[in-house]
Design a protein around this motif. Sequence first.
Motif, PDB file in Angstrom:
ATOM      1  N   CYS A  65     101.565 -12.581  61.784  1.00  0.00           N
ATOM      2  CA  CYS A  65     100.560 -13.045  60.828  1.00  0.00           C
ATOM      3  C   CYS A  65     100.271 -12.015  59.744  1.00  0.00           C
ATOM      4  O   CYS A  65      99.659 -12.340  58.732  1.00  0.00           O
ATOM      5  CB  CYS A  65      99.272 -13.443  61.550  1.00  0.00           C
ATOM      6  SG  CYS A  65      98.214 -14.527  60.566  1.00  0.00           S
ATOM      7  N   GLN A  66     100.707 -10.771  59.901  1.00  0.00           N
ATOM      8  CA  GLN A  66     100.581  -9.806  58.813  1.00  0.00           C
ATOM      9  C   GLN A  66     101.334 -10.304  57.582  1.00  0.00           C
ATOM     10  O   GLN A  66     100.972  -9.977  56.448  1.00  0.00           O
ATOM     11  CB  GLN A  66     101.102  -8.430  59.240  1.00  0.00           C
ATOM     12  CG  GLN A  66     102.542  -8.427  59.676  1.00  0.00           C
ATOM     13  CD  GLN A  66     103.090  -7.037  59.987  1.00  0.00           C
ATOM     14  OE1 GLN A  66     102.410  -6.040  59.806  1.00  0.00           O
ATOM     15  NE2 GLN A  66     104.322  -6.981  60.442  1.00  0.00           N
ATOM     16  N   GLY A  67     102.373 -11.116  57.795  1.00  0.00           N
ATOM     17  CA  GLY A  67     103.132 -11.675  56.683  1.00  0.00           C
ATOM     18  C   GLY A  67     102.500 -12.911  56.079  1.00  0.00           C
ATOM     19  O   GLY A  67     102.961 -13.398  55.040  1.00  0.00           O
ATOM     20  N   GLU A  68     101.453 -13.434  56.710  1.00  0.00           N
ATOM     21  CA  GLU A  68     100.759 -14.604  56.175  1.00  0.00           C
ATOM     22  C   GLU A  68      99.349 -14.221  55.735  1.00  0.00           C
ATOM     23  O   GLU A  68      99.091 -14.039  54.561  1.00  0.00           O
ATOM     24  CB  GLU A  68     100.758 -15.727  57.218  1.00  0.00           C
ATOM     25  CG  GLU A  68     102.175 -16.187  57.563  1.00  0.00           C
ATOM     26  CD  GLU A  68     102.213 -17.560  58.188  1.00  0.00           C
ATOM     27  OE1 GLU A  68     101.336 -18.391  57.874  1.00  0.00           O
ATOM     28  OE2 GLU A  68     103.131 -17.830  58.996  1.00  0.00           O
ATOM     29  N   VAL A  69      98.430 -14.055  56.676  1.00  0.00           N
ATOM     30  CA  VAL A  69      97.071 -13.645  56.335  1.00  0.00           C
ATOM     31  C   VAL A  69      97.079 -12.277  55.649  1.00  0.00           C
ATOM     32  O   VAL A  69      96.346 -12.048  54.680  1.00  0.00           O
ATOM     33  CB  VAL A  69      96.176 -13.640  57.588  1.00  0.00           C
ATOM     34  CG1 VAL A  69      94.910 -12.829  57.362  1.00  0.00           C
ATOM     35  CG2 VAL A  69      95.820 -15.075  57.978  1.00  0.00           C
ATOM     36  N   GLY A  70      97.907 -11.353  56.134  1.00  0.00           N
ATOM     37  CA  GLY A  70      97.964 -10.034  55.518  1.00  0.00           C
ATOM     38  C   GLY A  70      98.411 -10.083  54.070  1.00  0.00           C
ATOM     39  O   GLY A  70      97.826  -9.441  53.198  1.00  0.00           O
ATOM     40  N   LEU A 100     101.547   0.925  47.576  1.00  0.00           N
ATOM     41  CA  LEU A 100     101.808  -0.464  47.954  1.00  0.00           C
ATOM     42  C   LEU A 100     103.224  -0.620  48.489  1.00  0.00           C
ATOM     43  O   LEU A 100     103.453  -1.325  49.488  1.00  0.00           O
ATOM     44  CB  LEU A 100     101.591  -1.382  46.744  1.00  0.00           C
ATOM     45  CG  LEU A 100     101.927  -2.861  46.946  1.00  0.00           C
ATOM     46  CD1 LEU A 100     101.105  -3.470  48.075  1.00  0.00           C
ATOM     47  CD2 LEU A 100     101.710  -3.635  45.642  1.00  0.00           C
ATOM     48  N   ASP A 101     104.184   0.047  47.866  1.00  0.00           N
ATOM     49  CA  ASP A 101     105.571  -0.051  48.336  1.00  0.00           C
ATOM     50  C   ASP A 101     105.710   0.480  49.759  1.00  0.00           C
ATOM     51  O   ASP A 101     106.446  -0.087  50.580  1.00  0.00           O
ATOM     52  CB  ASP A 101     106.501   0.718  47.393  1.00  0.00           C
ATOM     53  CG  ASP A 101     106.631   0.058  46.030  1.00  0.00           C
ATOM     54  OD1 ASP A 101     106.432  -1.162  45.946  1.00  0.00           O
ATOM     55  OD2 ASP A 101     106.914   0.774  45.055  1.00  0.00           O
ATOM     56  N   LYS A 102     104.996   1.558  50.060  1.00  0.00           N
ATOM     57  CA  LYS A 102     105.068   2.125  51.417  1.00  0.00           C
ATOM     58  C   LYS A 102     104.481   1.159  52.442  1.00  0.00           C
ATOM     59  O   LYS A 102     104.995   1.005  53.544  1.00  0.00           O
ATOM     60  CB  LYS A 102     104.344   3.467  51.470  1.00  0.00           C
ATOM     61  CG  LYS A 102     104.990   4.580  50.662  1.00  0.00           C
ATOM     62  CD  LYS A 102     106.342   4.976  51.230  1.00  0.00           C
ATOM     63  CE  LYS A 102     106.917   6.171  50.468  1.00  0.00           C
ATOM     64  NZ  LYS A 102     108.282   6.532  50.954  1.00  0.00           N
ATOM     65  N   VAL A 103     103.379   0.514  52.079  1.00  0.00           N
ATOM     66  CA  VAL A 103     102.743  -0.376  53.042  1.00  0.00           C
ATOM     67  C   VAL A 103     103.569  -1.653  53.222  1.00  0.00           C
ATOM     68  O   VAL A 103     103.624  -2.219  54.317  1.00  0.00           O
ATOM     69  CB  VAL A 103     101.279  -0.681  52.628  1.00  0.00           C
ATOM     70  CG1 VAL A 103     101.169  -1.828  51.649  1.00  0.00           C
ATOM     71  CG2 VAL A 103     100.428  -0.977  53.852  1.00  0.00           C
ATOM     72  N   ILE A 104     104.243  -2.107  52.165  1.00  0.00           N
ATOM     73  CA  ILE A 104     105.131  -3.265  52.303  1.00  0.00           C
ATOM     74  C   ILE A 104     106.304  -2.923  53.215  1.00  0.00           C
ATOM     75  O   ILE A 104     106.684  -3.710  54.093  1.00  0.00           O
ATOM     76  CB  ILE A 104     105.629  -3.745  50.926  1.00  0.00           C
ATOM     77  CG1 ILE A 104     104.471  -4.353  50.119  1.00  0.00           C
ATOM     78  CG2 ILE A 104     106.748  -4.776  51.082  1.00  0.00           C
ATOM     79  CD1 ILE A 104     104.836  -4.758  48.708  1.00  0.00           C
ATOM     80  N   ALA A 105     106.878  -1.732  53.026  1.00  0.00           N
ATOM     81  CA  ALA A 105     107.982  -1.297  53.895  1.00  0.00           C
ATOM     82  C   ALA A 105     107.511  -1.178  55.336  1.00  0.00           C
ATOM     83  O   ALA A 105     108.224  -1.557  56.278  1.00  0.00           O
ATOM     84  CB  ALA A 105     108.544   0.031  53.393  1.00  0.00           C
ATOM     85  N   THR A 106     106.287  -0.664  55.515  1.00  0.00           N
ATOM     86  CA  THR A 106     105.741  -0.532  56.864  1.00  0.00           C
ATOM     87  C   THR A 106     105.522  -1.894  57.501  1.00  0.00           C
ATOM     88  O   THR A 106     105.788  -2.095  58.695  1.00  0.00           O
ATOM     89  CB  THR A 106     104.414   0.241  56.818  1.00  0.00           C
ATOM     90  OG1 THR A 106     104.643   1.523  56.240  1.00  0.00           O
ATOM     91  CG2 THR A 106     103.841   0.423  58.216  1.00  0.00           C
ATOM     92  N   ARG A 138     107.217  -4.613  56.903  1.00  0.00           N
ATOM     93  CA  ARG A 138     108.539  -5.125  57.274  1.00  0.00           C
ATOM     94  C   ARG A 138     109.031  -4.473  58.562  1.00  0.00           C
ATOM     95  O   ARG A 138     109.526  -5.160  59.471  1.00  0.00           O
ATOM     96  CB  ARG A 138     109.532  -4.866  56.143  1.00  0.00           C
ATOM     97  CG  ARG A 138     110.927  -5.459  56.405  1.00  0.00           C
ATOM     98  CD  ARG A 138     111.924  -5.050  55.352  1.00  0.00           C
ATOM     99  NE  ARG A 138     112.200  -3.618  55.381  1.00  0.00           N
ATOM    100  CZ  ARG A 138     111.901  -2.769  54.408  1.00  0.00           C
ATOM    101  NH1 ARG A 138     111.306  -3.189  53.307  1.00  0.00           N
ATOM    102  NH2 ARG A 138     112.177  -1.477  54.520  1.00  0.00           N
ATOM    103  N   GLN A 139     108.886  -3.148  58.663  1.00  0.00           N
ATOM    104  CA  GLN A 139     109.343  -2.435  59.854  1.00  0.00           C
ATOM    105  C   GLN A 139     108.526  -2.822  61.086  1.00  0.00           C
ATOM    106  O   GLN A 139     109.067  -2.984  62.181  1.00  0.00           O
ATOM    107  CB  GLN A 139     109.245  -0.921  59.617  1.00  0.00           C
ATOM    108  CG  GLN A 139     110.205  -0.418  58.547  1.00  0.00           C
ATOM    109  CD  GLN A 139     109.781   0.931  57.970  1.00  0.00           C
ATOM    110  OE1 GLN A 139     108.790   1.526  58.405  1.00  0.00           O
ATOM    111  NE2 GLN A 139     110.527   1.409  56.984  1.00  0.00           N
ATOM    112  N   THR A 140     107.221  -2.975  60.905  1.00  0.00           N
ATOM    113  CA  THR A 140     106.359  -3.380  62.011  1.00  0.00           C
ATOM    114  C   THR A 140     106.751  -4.767  62.512  1.00  0.00           C
ATOM    115  O   THR A 140     106.785  -5.021  63.722  1.00  0.00           O
ATOM    116  CB  THR A 140     104.886  -3.380  61.573  1.00  0.00           C
ATOM    117  OG1 THR A 140     104.537  -2.077  61.100  1.00  0.00           O
ATOM    118  CG2 THR A 140     103.969  -3.753  62.724  1.00  0.00           C
TER     119      THR A 140
END
Length: 459
Positions: free
Chosen positions: A344-349, A426-432, A434-436
């Motif tokens: 859900c980090q990819g939806e609500v997040g 923002l780029d770091k948190v997006i990469a994180t 994806r990895q998570t």
Amino acid sequence: MSLSVVELFTIGIGPSSSHTVGPMRAGARFVERLRKAELLDRVARVEAHLYGSLALTGKGHGTDKAVLLGLEGELPESVDIDSVPVRLERIRQTHCLHLGGTREIPFEEKRDLLFHRLESLPEHPNGLRFFAYDGSGTELLSRTYYSIGGGFVVNEGDARRDTLNADQRALSFPYKTGDDLLRMGKDSGLSISEMTLRNESAWRSEQETRASLLKVWHAMQGCVERGCHAEGTLPGGLKVQRRAPGLYRELTSKPEVALQDPLTALDWVSLWAMAVNEENAAGGRVVTAPTNGAAGILPATMHYLCRVLRVTDEDKIVRFLLTAGAIGLLYKLNASISGAEVGCQGEVGVACSMAAAALCEAQGGTVPQVENAAEIGMEHNLGLTCDPVGGLVQVPCIERNAMGAVKAIHAARLALHGDGTHRVSLDKVIATMRQTGADMSTKYKETSRGGLAVNVTEC
């Protein structure tokens, strides 16, 4: 970037963009492929096979119903939602399907619509396969599709490919990262919404873009209005009562409470978000933003902008959606907006991040402040699992949208109190994110096999 922000905001139906909207589009696409191959008149039987998350939570998400309607040629943005129950009853009572809306063929749901709960297709957790046969049982055509989140559907071979870069049209500001937005904003002196609006001219005129986004806003408003007044119990077996109408009555009957409790504004934000997601859970008309499971966050935040902050200028509304869309595209390009892929980090997040950025710009935030707001919005949703009880987009999804909208408001406020300088980009948190998502156990990614889904009794 080769995807229009308008494509992130689809006016469709609930309860799920990846499990309802996408499968309906896939079914309709398969029928259209039959038509183009001049095979439609020869079809005597079709089979639909659902895999992975689509099979595990498909019943609760209405995937079976969506596939049937798609095979009848319907699309989520145009289907008459009031006619859906009658049409499904007709298919199931007569055991016949109107393929493409024209050709009647026999259809036995237990035989022809199969859920492969223990099997996933290789390219994405949301896989579908369709087969068409003639009267002798000879296969006429087969196709594999993947519903990759947000209602987007790709053909086999495209789910893992960089499909967003397949379109090579020239953009005024071809950004791919948050750092690109920061650099281009500094060089041009333009806001994120202004850069995005210029990019949209590669697809349509500015007037058409504005009209499309205002149509999205009007649909969001209509959804909130319906959700605030629709009483009853949500479908699916959990017997979840709609709470938005009661909260609406409470807030409107005691306006003086706001004079005593400054946080009453957040009660309204929760109401607006829950109204949308209760409509979504009931299969109503909603805007995918960027998914159905997170459809309440942007409308709630926009209502906060208009009703609490008293910003009603249509240009600000358009720019809100342009900014939100720009941030959403970064996630779609560099990570995922699919709960079955990253939780859900990819939806609500993602919706929280989009709303925070848009609200920040709407309140005069600079490009660095907007980027910071987007980062805060996601950073504090990292690791959020997708564990719908009973496979329904109800618990915890409805309340989770209320919390996501409130977080977005706080993220925007925090960013506006700073100068845009911050430690995590923002780029770091997006990469994180994806990895998570890649590290997250599959059972926590829209399978109803982990988390609340196994610790809460369904009935």
